[in-house]
Design a protein around this motif. Structure first.
Motif, PDB file in Angstrom:
ATOM      1  N   LEU A  11     -18.579 110.021  42.742  1.00 33.97           N
ATOM      2  CA  LEU A  11     -17.518 109.947  43.752  1.00 33.97           C
ATOM      3  C   LEU A  11     -17.476 108.587  44.442  1.00 33.97           C
ATOM      4  CD1 LEU A  11     -17.624 113.396  45.583  1.00 33.97           C
ATOM      5  CD2 LEU A  11     -16.209 112.682  43.643  1.00 33.97           C
ATOM      6  N   ASP A  12     -18.591 107.884  44.473  1.00 32.51           N
ATOM      7  CA  ASP A  12     -18.616 106.569  45.109  1.00 32.51           C
ATOM      8  C   ASP A  12     -17.595 105.626  44.471  1.00 32.51           C
ATOM      9  OD1 ASP A  12     -20.060 104.957  47.176  1.00 32.51           O
ATOM     10  OD2 ASP A  12     -20.377 103.662  45.433  1.00 32.51           O
ATOM     11  N   LYS A  13     -17.254 105.879  43.213  1.00 34.46           N
ATOM     12  CA  LYS A  13     -16.290 105.035  42.506  1.00 34.46           C
ATOM     13  C   LYS A  13     -14.890 105.117  43.120  1.00 34.46           C
ATOM     14  CE  LYS A  13     -18.780 105.338  38.146  1.00 34.46           C
ATOM     15  NZ  LYS A  13     -18.751 105.882  36.764  1.00 34.46           N
ATOM     16  N   LEU A  14     -14.617 106.165  43.892  1.00 34.27           N
ATOM     17  CA  LEU A  14     -13.301 106.289  44.534  1.00 34.27           C
ATOM     18  C   LEU A  14     -13.089 105.153  45.540  1.00 34.27           C
ATOM     19  CD1 LEU A  14     -10.891 108.238  44.286  1.00 34.27           C
ATOM     20  CD2 LEU A  14     -11.801 109.467  46.260  1.00 34.27           C
ATOM     21  N   LYS A  15     -14.171 104.589  46.046  1.00 31.59           N
ATOM     22  CA  LYS A  15     -14.071 103.475  46.986  1.00 31.59           C
ATOM     23  C   LYS A  15     -13.524 102.217  46.322  1.00 31.59           C
ATOM     24  CE  LYS A  15     -18.102 105.115  49.559  1.00 31.59           C
ATOM     25  NZ  LYS A  15     -19.520 104.817  49.834  1.00 31.59           N
ATOM     26  N   ALA A  16     -13.569 102.161  45.006  1.00 31.00           N
ATOM     27  CA  ALA A  16     -13.090 100.983  44.275  1.00 31.00           C
ATOM     28  C   ALA A  16     -11.650 101.125  43.795  1.00 31.00           C
ATOM     29  CB  ALA A  16     -14.007 100.709  43.082  1.00 31.00           C
ATOM     30  N   ARG A  22      -2.034  98.515  53.324  1.00 31.34           N
ATOM     31  CA  ARG A  22      -3.139  97.873  54.022  1.00 31.34           C
ATOM     32  C   ARG A  22      -3.538  98.674  55.253  1.00 31.34           C
ATOM     33  NH1 ARG A  22      -0.175  92.361  53.405  1.00 31.34           N
ATOM     34  NH2 ARG A  22      -1.044  91.663  51.435  1.00 31.34           N
ATOM     35  N   PRO A  23      -4.840  98.767  55.533  1.00 28.92           N
ATOM     36  CA  PRO A  23      -5.272  99.332  56.812  1.00 28.92           C
ATOM     37  C   PRO A  23      -4.771  98.435  57.944  1.00 28.92           C
ATOM     38  CG  PRO A  23      -7.132  99.166  55.285  1.00 28.92           C
ATOM     39  CD  PRO A  23      -5.987  98.410  54.682  1.00 28.92           C
ATOM     40  N   LEU A  24      -4.581  99.007  59.110  1.00 28.42           N
ATOM     41  CA  LEU A  24      -4.072  98.236  60.244  1.00 28.42           C
ATOM     42  C   LEU A  24      -4.969  97.048  60.553  1.00 28.42           C
ATOM     43  CD1 LEU A  24      -2.914 101.041  62.704  1.00 28.42           C
ATOM     44  CD2 LEU A  24      -1.562  99.710  61.085  1.00 28.42           C
ATOM     45  N   GLY A  25      -4.344  95.889  60.704  1.00 27.57           N
ATOM     46  CA  GLY A  25      -5.070  94.685  61.078  1.00 27.57           C
ATOM     47  C   GLY A  25      -5.921  94.075  59.983  1.00 27.57           C
ATOM     48  N   ASN A  31      -8.553 101.745  50.116  1.00 27.09           N
ATOM     49  CA  ASN A  31      -8.973 102.389  48.872  1.00 27.09           C
ATOM     50  C   ASN A  31      -8.742 103.897  48.992  1.00 27.09           C
ATOM     51  OD1 ASN A  31     -11.483 103.754  49.815  1.00 27.09           O
ATOM     52  ND2 ASN A  31     -12.239 101.654  50.064  1.00 27.09           N
ATOM     53  N   SER A  32      -8.845 104.588  47.872  1.00 27.22           N
ATOM     54  CA  SER A  32      -8.537 106.021  47.848  1.00 27.22           C
ATOM     55  C   SER A  32      -9.528 106.860  48.636  1.00 27.22           C
ATOM     56  CB  SER A  32      -8.439 106.518  46.404  1.00 27.22           C
ATOM     57  OG  SER A  32      -7.236 106.043  45.827  1.00 27.22           O
ATOM     58  N   ALA A  33     -10.765 106.422  48.747  1.00 25.24           N
ATOM     59  CA  ALA A  33     -11.735 107.163  49.561  1.00 25.24           C
ATOM     60  C   ALA A  33     -11.340 107.095  51.039  1.00 25.24           C
ATOM     61  CB  ALA A  33     -13.146 106.611  49.348  1.00 25.24           C
ATOM     62  N   GLU A  34     -10.939 105.922  51.494  1.00 24.76           N
ATOM     63  CA  GLU A  34     -10.468 105.785  52.878  1.00 24.76           C
ATOM     64  C   GLU A  34      -9.239 106.656  53.118  1.00 24.76           C
ATOM     65  OE1 GLU A  34     -11.375 101.198  54.102  1.00 24.76           O
ATOM     66  OE2 GLU A  34      -9.902 101.523  52.511  1.00 24.76           O
ATOM     67  N   ASP A  67      -7.483 113.447  45.287  1.00 26.94           N
ATOM     68  CA  ASP A  67      -7.336 112.163  44.583  1.00 26.94           C
ATOM     69  C   ASP A  67      -8.554 111.776  43.754  1.00 26.94           C
ATOM     70  OD1 ASP A  67      -4.726 111.496  45.221  1.00 26.94           O
ATOM     71  OD2 ASP A  67      -5.258 110.360  47.014  1.00 26.94           O
ATOM     72  N   ILE A  68      -9.482 112.692  43.564  1.00 28.88           N
ATOM     73  CA  ILE A  68     -10.704 112.352  42.825  1.00 28.88           C
ATOM     74  C   ILE A  68     -10.408 111.890  41.395  1.00 28.88           C
ATOM     75  CG2 ILE A  68     -12.767 113.419  41.782  1.00 28.88           C
ATOM     76  CD1 ILE A  68     -13.271 114.699  44.530  1.00 28.88           C
ATOM     77  N   GLY A  69      -9.364 112.412  40.789  1.00 22.48           N
ATOM     78  CA  GLY A  69      -8.996 111.983  39.441  1.00 22.48           C
ATOM     79  C   GLY A  69      -8.665 110.509  39.347  1.00 22.48           C
TER      80      GLY A  69
END
Length: 195
Positions: A11-16, A22-25, A31-34, A67-69
């Motif tokens: 699951l750590d790969k979802l961070k990539a 874009r996140p604010l600021g 990324n999909s994990a966020e 969104d894990i897929g």
């Protein structure tokens, strides 16, 4: 225990997996994990506005697995409709592989949650869809239409893709967003071409 550890490390790969908003600021893309964490918190905060009462724990669980897929398939901006059937087949194969790392009972539980989200037939799944569709819109509104402008997304395309699922799962949220989207159109925060 080893199967669970292998699953969590996968699951750590979802961070990539990079998305288009874009996140604010920030100068980088989220990324999909966020995204999954953010919409789970959004849904928990918004639960009292659901169209019908929902089991918020189930909603949050769906949002954390939906969104894990993308670990295998990557993310596609929600406004793209071409090739959607092929992407869904690929995403299903991906979640079967990833959830298959778990013991059978855990695998079945997560597959069931993922499928419930995909089917969007229960009040929980419809509310989860509303939160999922709304969060990128909220970021775009706060970022003066950043990903809409960068990707040529028109006001009409935004409303057509996000309006129905938000209206169905959380009418109060759609009432709020519809006015915001119309104001964004007046400010020129949309692109001029559709994807």
């Amino acid at each position: 225990m080893q199967q669970i550890v292998e699953f969590v490390l996968e699951l750590d790969k979802l961070k990539a997996v990079t998305r288009k908003t874009r996140p604010l600021g920030q100068d980088r893309y989220e990324n999909s994990a966020e995204h999954s964490w953010h919409i789970a918190m959004f849904a928990a905060s918004l639960a009292h506005h659901a169209e019908t009462p929902v089991n918020i724990d189930r909603v949050i669980a769906m949002l954390l697995v939906h969104d894990i897929g993308e670990i295998d398939t990557g993310d596609t901006i929600v406004y793209v409709t071409e090739g959607q059937a092929e992407r869904k087949i690929a995403e299903r194969a991906a979640v079967e592989r990833i959830f298959g790392l778990l013991p059978d009972d855990h695998r079945d539980k997560f597959m069931s949650l993922w499928q419930e989200f995909e089917d969007a037939e229960t009040p929980e799944a419809r509310f989860a869809h509303a939160a999922d569709r709304a969060m990128p819109v909220l970021l775009n509104l706060a970022n003066e239409g950043q990903s809409w402008r960068e990707n040529g997304i028109t006001h009409a395309r935004v409303v057509a893709r996000i309006g129905p699922p938000i209206q169905e799962g959380c009418p109060a949220l759609w009432s709020y967003l519809e006015a915001q989207l119309n104001e964004a159109q007046q400010r020129g925060w949309y692109g001029s071409m559709t994807v």
